[in-house]
Design a protein around this motif. Structure first.
Motif, mmCIF file in Angstrom:
data_model
loop_
_atom_site.group_PDB
_atom_site.id
_atom_site.type_symbol
_atom_site.label_atom_id
_atom_site.label_comp_id
_atom_site.label_asym_id
_atom_site.label_seq_id
_atom_site.Cartn_x
_atom_site.Cartn_y
_atom_site.Cartn_z
ATOM 1 N N GLY A 43 5.619 4.939 8.756
ATOM 2 C CA GLY A 43 5.944 4.826 7.341
ATOM 3 C C GLY A 43 4.770 4.295 6.548
ATOM 4 N N ARG A 44 4.597 4.845 5.357
ATOM 5 C CA ARG A 44 3.538 4.402 4.469
ATOM 6 C C ARG A 44 4.155 3.704 3.270
ATOM 7 N N ILE A 45 3.643 2.513 2.962
ATOM 8 C CA ILE A 45 4.100 1.775 1.788
ATOM 9 C C ILE A 45 3.212 2.214 0.628
ATOM 10 N N PRO A 46 3.784 2.845 -0.406
ATOM 11 C CA PRO A 46 2.955 3.323 -1.515
ATOM 12 C C PRO A 46 2.402 2.157 -2.342
ATOM 13 N N GLY A 47 1.328 2.422 -3.052
ATOM 14 C CA GLY A 47 0.667 1.398 -3.856
ATOM 15 C C GLY A 47 1.576 0.744 -4.879
ATOM 16 N N ARG A 48 2.537 1.493 -5.423
ATOM 17 C CA ARG A 48 3.435 0.915 -6.435
ATOM 18 C C ARG A 48 4.339 -0.167 -5.855
ATOM 19 N N MET A 49 4.505 -0.178 -4.508
ATOM 20 C CA MET A 49 5.361 -1.171 -3.852
ATOM 21 C C MET A 49 4.558 -2.213 -3.088
ATOM 22 N N LYS A 50 3.300 -1.936 -2.787
ATOM 23 C CA LYS A 50 2.537 -2.715 -1.808
ATOM 24 C C LYS A 50 2.528 -4.210 -2.085
ATOM 25 N N TYR A 51 2.259 -4.621 -3.294
ATOM 26 C CA TYR A 51 2.167 -6.052 -3.601
ATOM 27 C C TYR A 51 3.381 -6.589 -4.343
ATOM 28 N N ARG A 52 4.296 -5.708 -4.733
ATOM 29 C CA ARG A 52 5.481 -6.145 -5.478
ATOM 30 C C ARG A 52 6.698 -6.335 -4.580
ATOM 31 N N THR A 53 6.784 -5.527 -3.532
ATOM 32 C CA THR A 53 7.940 -5.545 -2.646
ATOM 33 C C THR A 53 7.455 -5.790 -1.231
ATOM 34 N N TRP A 54 7.774 -6.954 -0.678
ATOM 35 C CA TRP A 54 7.348 -7.261 0.683
ATOM 36 C C TRP A 54 8.314 -6.632 1.669
ATOM 37 N N ILE A 55 7.778 -5.834 2.565
ATOM 38 C CA ILE A 55 8.587 -5.145 3.557
ATOM 39 C C ILE A 55 8.306 -5.776 4.909
ATOM 40 N N GLU A 56 9.361 -6.278 5.544
ATOM 41 C CA GLU A 56 9.251 -6.991 6.821
ATOM 42 C C GLU A 56 9.989 -6.231 7.917
ATOM 43 N N GLN A 57 9.827 -6.678 9.129
ATOM 44 C CA GLN A 57 10.521 -6.096 10.273
ATOM 45 C C GLN A 57 12.026 -6.260 10.091
ATOM 46 N N ASP A 58 12.787 -5.267 10.496
ATOM 47 C CA ASP A 58 14.259 -5.202 10.418
ATOM 48 C C ASP A 58 14.793 -4.981 9.005
ATOM 49 N N ASP A 59 13.944 -4.699 8.030
ATOM 50 C CA ASP A 59 14.418 -4.352 6.693
ATOM 51 C C ASP A 59 14.995 -2.942 6.705
ATOM 52 N N ILE A 60 15.993 -2.706 5.867
ATOM 53 C CA ILE A 60 16.568 -1.382 5.678
ATOM 54 C C ILE A 60 15.878 -0.759 4.468
ATOM 55 N N VAL A 61 15.383 0.462 4.631
ATOM 56 C CA VAL A 61 14.646 1.140 3.563
ATOM 57 C C VAL A 61 15.145 2.574 3.433
ATOM 58 N N VAL A 62 14.772 3.204 2.333
ATOM 59 C CA VAL A 62 14.959 4.635 2.153
ATOM 60 C C VAL A 62 13.579 5.256 2.324
ATOM 61 N N ALA A 63 13.466 6.229 3.227
ATOM 62 C CA ALA A 63 12.189 6.875 3.493
ATOM 63 C C ALA A 63 12.298 8.375 3.238
#
Length: 94
Positions: A43-63
């Protein structure tokens, strides 16, 4: 949020998107995902989310899986733990 039930209207995946669980943070803007369709994807975290939304292990996401490389996906949305609990209660995810 409705007053009596505590239910929130959550963002649901579009037809070309899937629910996924972050299994490992690989550094930078990459994570390992286990998608609901049974695939393991990078999975790639886009630039619009990179510093605003911290994504950690075991998080539920929409990909959104890539059309040209199915083993990769772009993360479109991250659910809070409360939102993930609501998705589990309503049977959208395991």
């Amino acid at each position: 949020m409705t007053e009596e039930s505590g239910r929130r209207n959550l963002r649901m995946p579009n037809s070309d998107e899937v629910f996924a669980v972050v299994t490992e943070h690989l550094g930078g803007n990459h994570v390992q995902l286990r998608c609901e369709d049974g695939e393991e994807r990078l999975g790639r975290i886009p630039g619009r989310m990179k510093y605003r939304t911290w994504i950690e292990q075991d998080d539920i996401v929409v990909a959104e899986p890539w059309d040209w490389q199915d083993e990769k996906a772009t993360i479109e949305w991250r659910y809070t733990s409360q939102d993930a609990d609501q998705l589990r209660r309503e049977g959208h995810i395991d």
